[in-house]
Scaffold this motif. Sequence first.
Motif, PDB file in Angstrom:
ATOM      1  N   ILE A 148       0.902  -1.150   0.053  1.00 29.36           N
ATOM      2  CA  ILE A 148      -0.030  -0.019   0.099  1.00 29.36           C
ATOM      3  C   ILE A 148       0.948   1.386   0.023  1.00 29.36           C
ATOM      4  O   ILE A 148       1.856   1.179   0.961  1.00 29.36           O
ATOM      5  N   VAL A 149       0.761   2.424  -0.878  1.00 33.13           N
ATOM      6  CA  VAL A 149       1.492   3.149  -1.373  1.00 33.13           C
ATOM      7  C   VAL A 149       0.860   4.397  -1.090  1.00 33.13           C
ATOM      8  O   VAL A 149       0.015   4.753  -1.869  1.00 33.13           O
ATOM      9  N   LEU A 150       1.368   5.446  -0.340  1.00 37.45           N
ATOM     10  CA  LEU A 150       1.026   6.729  -0.031  1.00 37.45           C
ATOM     11  C   LEU A 150       1.584   7.789  -1.190  1.00 37.45           C
ATOM     12  O   LEU A 150       2.670   7.912  -1.191  1.00 37.45           O
ATOM     13  N   ILE A 151       0.913   8.452  -1.896  1.00 36.03           N
ATOM     14  CA  ILE A 151       1.772   9.263  -3.153  1.00 36.03           C
ATOM     15  C   ILE A 151       1.021  10.635  -3.045  1.00 36.03           C
ATOM     16  O   ILE A 151      -0.177  10.960  -3.206  1.00 36.03           O
ATOM     17  N   THR A 152       1.859  11.596  -2.724  1.00 35.94           N
ATOM     18  CA  THR A 152       1.501  12.831  -2.548  1.00 35.94           C
ATOM     19  C   THR A 152       1.890  13.632  -3.948  1.00 35.94           C
ATOM     20  O   THR A 152       2.709  13.314  -4.689  1.00 35.94           O
ATOM     21  N   GLY A 153       1.002  14.548  -4.390  1.00 32.83           N
ATOM     22  CA  GLY A 153       0.926  15.241  -5.502  1.00 32.83           C
ATOM     23  C   GLY A 153       0.625  14.416  -6.847  1.00 32.83           C
ATOM     24  O   GLY A 153       1.117  14.399  -8.180  1.00 32.83           O
ATOM     25  N   ALA A 154      -0.464  13.444  -6.447  1.00 30.73           N
ATOM     26  CA  ALA A 154      -0.703  12.595  -7.453  1.00 30.73           C
ATOM     27  C   ALA A 154      -1.745  12.919  -8.245  1.00 30.73           C
ATOM     28  O   ALA A 154      -2.334  12.030  -9.127  1.00 30.73           O
ATOM     29  N   GLY A 155      -2.037  14.003  -8.429  1.00 26.40           N
ATOM     30  CA  GLY A 155      -2.985  14.735  -9.437  1.00 26.40           C
ATOM     31  C   GLY A 155      -2.558  14.769 -10.870  1.00 26.40           C
ATOM     32  O   GLY A 155      -3.369  14.799 -11.506  1.00 26.40           O
ATOM     33  N   THR A 156      -1.102  15.260 -10.835  1.00 26.51           N
ATOM     34  CA  THR A 156      -0.783  15.464 -11.978  1.00 26.51           C
ATOM     35  C   THR A 156       0.741  15.210 -12.136  1.00 26.51           C
ATOM     36  O   THR A 156       1.411  14.750 -10.918  1.00 26.51           O
ATOM     37  N   GLY A 157       1.346  15.128 -13.399  1.00 26.56           N
ATOM     38  CA  GLY A 157       2.868  15.053 -13.396  1.00 26.56           C
ATOM     39  C   GLY A 157       3.441  13.938 -12.833  1.00 26.56           C
ATOM     40  O   GLY A 157       2.953  12.860 -13.415  1.00 26.56           O
ATOM     41  N   ILE A 158       4.448  14.129 -12.461  1.00 27.36           N
ATOM     42  CA  ILE A 158       5.316  12.713 -11.792  1.00 27.36           C
ATOM     43  C   ILE A 158       4.451  12.019 -10.658  1.00 27.36           C
ATOM     44  O   ILE A 158       4.603  10.847 -10.836  1.00 27.36           O
ATOM     45  N   GLY A 159       3.811  12.655 -10.026  1.00 24.49           N
ATOM     46  CA  GLY A 159       2.858  12.062  -8.834  1.00 24.49           C
ATOM     47  C   GLY A 159       1.959  11.078  -9.554  1.00 24.49           C
ATOM     48  O   GLY A 159       1.599  10.009  -9.245  1.00 24.49           O
ATOM     49  N   ALA A 160       1.282  11.538 -10.491  1.00 26.56           N
ATOM     50  CA  ALA A 160       0.058  10.637 -11.090  1.00 26.56           C
ATOM     51  C   ALA A 160       0.922   9.528 -11.979  1.00 26.56           C
ATOM     52  O   ALA A 160       0.309   8.581 -11.945  1.00 26.56           O
ATOM     53  N   ALA A 161       1.864   9.992 -12.830  1.00 26.65           N
ATOM     54  CA  ALA A 161       2.686   8.852 -13.550  1.00 26.65           C
ATOM     55  C   ALA A 161       3.183   7.723 -12.620  1.00 26.65           C
ATOM     56  O   ALA A 161       3.118   6.640 -12.962  1.00 26.65           O
ATOM     57  N   THR A 162       3.508   8.297 -11.366  1.00 26.12           N
ATOM     58  CA  THR A 162       4.079   7.182 -10.234  1.00 26.12           C
ATOM     59  C   THR A 162       2.808   6.381  -9.648  1.00 26.12           C
ATOM     60  O   THR A 162       3.065   5.276  -9.725  1.00 26.12           O
ATOM     61  N   ALA A 163       1.761   7.124  -9.528  1.00 25.98           N
ATOM     62  CA  ALA A 163       0.588   6.192  -9.165  1.00 25.98           C
ATOM     63  C   ALA A 163       0.106   5.184 -10.166  1.00 25.98           C
ATOM     64  O   ALA A 163      -0.152   3.923  -9.797  1.00 25.98           O
ATOM     65  N   ARG A 164      -0.029   5.678 -11.450  1.00 25.27           N
ATOM     66  CA  ARG A 164      -0.133   4.777 -12.449  1.00 25.27           C
ATOM     67  C   ARG A 164       0.771   3.437 -12.581  1.00 25.27           C
ATOM     68  O   ARG A 164       0.234   2.413 -12.851  1.00 25.27           O
ATOM     69  N   ARG A 165       1.910   3.702 -12.316  1.00 23.30           N
ATOM     70  CA  ARG A 165       3.105   2.654 -12.923  1.00 23.30           C
ATOM     71  C   ARG A 165       2.848   1.818 -11.428  1.00 23.30           C
ATOM     72  O   ARG A 165       2.763   0.668 -11.755  1.00 23.30           O
ATOM     73  N   LEU A 166       2.654   2.165 -10.134  1.00 24.21           N
ATOM     74  CA  LEU A 166       2.657   1.589  -9.081  1.00 24.21           C
ATOM     75  C   LEU A 166       1.415   0.509  -9.094  1.00 24.21           C
ATOM     76  O   LEU A 166       1.504  -0.557  -8.776  1.00 24.21           O
TER      77      LEU A 166
END
Length: 97
Positions: free
Chosen positions: A7-25
Motif C-alpha cells: 500500500i503506497v501513499l503518493i503525494t502530488g498524485a493529481g498531475t505530473g510525476i505523482g500521477a505517473a508514479t501512481a499509474r505505474r505502481l
Amino acid sequence: MTYAPKIVLITGAGTGIGAATARRLAGNGHRVVLGARRLDRLAAVTEEISRAGGSAEYSRLGVTQPDSGLICAALLAAVKGVCPSGLGCRRHAECRC
C-alpha cells in the motif's frame, strides 16, 4: 525484479510525476492512496487506475495544511485495516491492533 504488493501513499498524485508514479505502481499490482489539493484531478487519476484494473483511493492533501494530513493518514489506516489512531486502542471493530 518483482515485489510483494504494498500500500503506497503518493503525494502530488493529481498531475505530473505523482500521477505517473501512481499509474505505474498500481499497474504493478500495488494499492495506491493518492493525495493532492485538487480533488477533481485525484478523482480522474483514481478512475483511470480503476478502469485499468488497479486499486486506488484518494483524499485531499495539502502539505501545508495539518488537518488534511490527518485525514489522509486516517484514509491510509483504513485502507490498511488498522485503527487510525495508531495507538492500539482496541475500541474499533475493524482494528487489528
